[in-house]
Motif scaffolding. Structure first.
Motif: not given
Length: 442
Positions: A327-330, A344-350, A374-380
């Motif tokens: 998943m990404i974003g909200d 902006n966080t959703a765009l960085r996820d992408a 990706y998920e490890d970084l995104m969670r941080r």
């Protein structure tokens, strides 16, 4: 490799562009019935985090179109009382930044315009009126998305980019819950004219205003001066905006975007069910006692653009085992609008997910390994954004308590006025605003 994206919002479409540029097969399924469905005209601030992601994922000409179609940059941010008395004023020149290229700057965007930019050239990728119901894992390791019309689509990776109420998240991580902040927001748009401009404090007529009252409510105004009359083209001044397909779907004119955020204890129980003129009237009632110019700004707004929303935040979720669903974003890290970090966080996820899927394409990573990275970084980084956003928007009721309430309001206002007189303190405040909006400053 084929990637299926559920949701054609900001993050989902940015990811789709990035994957297609990388030669990866991608399909987007959007629940809106048409390209222009929904209320998409409100202002969204694209920070350096978001702008760098867009530059990385979009074709250069389309990124230039994004830059050319943003509203005029802000000059000031001002915080005021509900009676328009100034507490603190900051020039955007005081905000830290990491460069002078378009991707290093803040951009003011009409959500409607950004939507049309991201849809441009993607007609063969996106399918509208597609309501996702559930997914199934196939014996060969692939994943199939199912829709309410009985159709389905199968790929190697399913990405939920379907917002705070994500059906993908509900199935994949049913324990990932949200908490209500106790706040509700009412927003609207007023056409920008000489008359409506005069209804704003002078300090925010070319900027962003924040207004704090004595009951813990606060308002915002964003002045959006769109470029249609002065910009000639997507990418450069000699190509002509008439050549941009998205323009025929975008009727955005100059406007003031306003909102008032209040406690659920002050709002009527049916606030989220109200709409149109009834909702505009309610915003005026909640603002009783504010400066008459604020009340006039609300009263003369477009009833059809009024919207109410409950403000909630994602609860922390322990790390999960990566798979061929992500998943990404909200959809995974819903946050309050308190720091303007959601889009902006959703765009960085992408961007982060795209980068790792490119490494899968090149044989450097396995698919599940890439998703896990990706998920490890995104969670941080998303946990920081969620936490910072919640600190700014959470109803603790202090301002409405006897004795303590008036004292807390006095202390808040005195503190802001003091910061306004101490340049180093003002710079620290500006840096605090930016730290979740530009990862290179953290």
């Amino acid at each position: 490799m084929k990637v299926i994206i559920i949701g054609g919002g900001t993050g989902g479409m940015c990811l789709a562009h990035g994957l297609r540029r990388a030669g990866i097969d991608v399909a987007v399924h959007e629940r809106d019935r048409t390209r222009t469905s929904g209320l998409h005209g409100y202002r969204v601030g694209i920070s350096p985090n978001g702008a760098r992601a867009l530059k990385a994922c979009l074709d250069p000409e389309l990124f230039a179109t994004f830059v050319a179609t943003t509203a005029a940059p802000y000059e000031t941010l001002a915080m005021l009382t509900e009676r328009y008395r100034t507490l603190i004023t900051m020039s955007f020149d005081e905000f830290p930044h990491t460069g002078d290229e378009p991707e290093d700057r803040e951009h003011n965007v009409s959500r409607m315009t950004l939507r049309q930019v991201l849809f441009t050239g993607m007609e063969d990728v996106i399918s509208f009126d597609r309501r996702f119901t559930h997914y199934s894992q196939d014996p060969d390791g692939r994943v199939t998305a199912h829709f309410d019309d009985g159709s389905s689509d199968t790929g190697d990776l399913l990405v939920g980019a379907d917002g705070a109420g994500s059906p993908v998240r509900r199935q994949y991580l049913p324990h990932a819950t949200h908490t209500e902040t106790g706040l509700v927001g009412i927003g609207g748009k007023t056409l920008l004219t000489e008359r409506s401009e005069a209804l704003l404090p002078e300090a925010v007529q070319n900027g962003f205003g924040m207004y704090f009252d004595r009951r813990g409510q606060f308002g915002i105004t964003h002045v959006m001066r769109m470029p249609w009359g002065s910009v000639d083209g997507p990418g450069s001044n000699d190509e002509g905006l008439t050549g941009w397909p998205g323009l025929r779907f975008d009727n955005t004119t100059d406007y003031v975007s306003w909102a008032i955020t209040t406690s659920r204890t002050l709002a009527p129980p049916d606030v989220l069910e109200r709409e149109g003129a009834d909702l505009v009237a309610l915003a005026g009632e909640l603002s009783a006692g504010w400066d008459p110019r604020w009340l006039d700004l609300i009263a003369t707004s477009d009833p059809g653009a009024a919207v109410a929303l409950s403000i909630r935040t994602a609860d922390p979720v322990p790390a999960w085992t990566p798979s061929t669903v992500t998943m990404i974003g909200d959809a995974i890290h819903t946050m309050t609008p308190g720091r303007g970090a959601g889009a902006n966080t959703a765009l960085r996820d992408a961007r982060e997910l795209r980068d790792r899927l490119v490494r899968v394409r090149d044989g450097e990573l396995g698919l599940v390994e890439a998703v896990g990275e990706y998920e490890d970084l995104m969670r941080r980084y998303s946990s920081l954004a969620v936490r910072e956003s919640l600190e700014f928007m959470n109803d603790n009721g202090t301002a409405r308590r006897p004795v303590i309430g008036p004292l807390s309001v006095l202390a808040q206002r005195t503190g802001m006025r003091l910061v306004d007189r101490i340049p180093p303190a003002k710079r620290r405040m500006a840096r605090g605003f930016q730290k979740v909006r530009d990862s290179e400053l953290v």
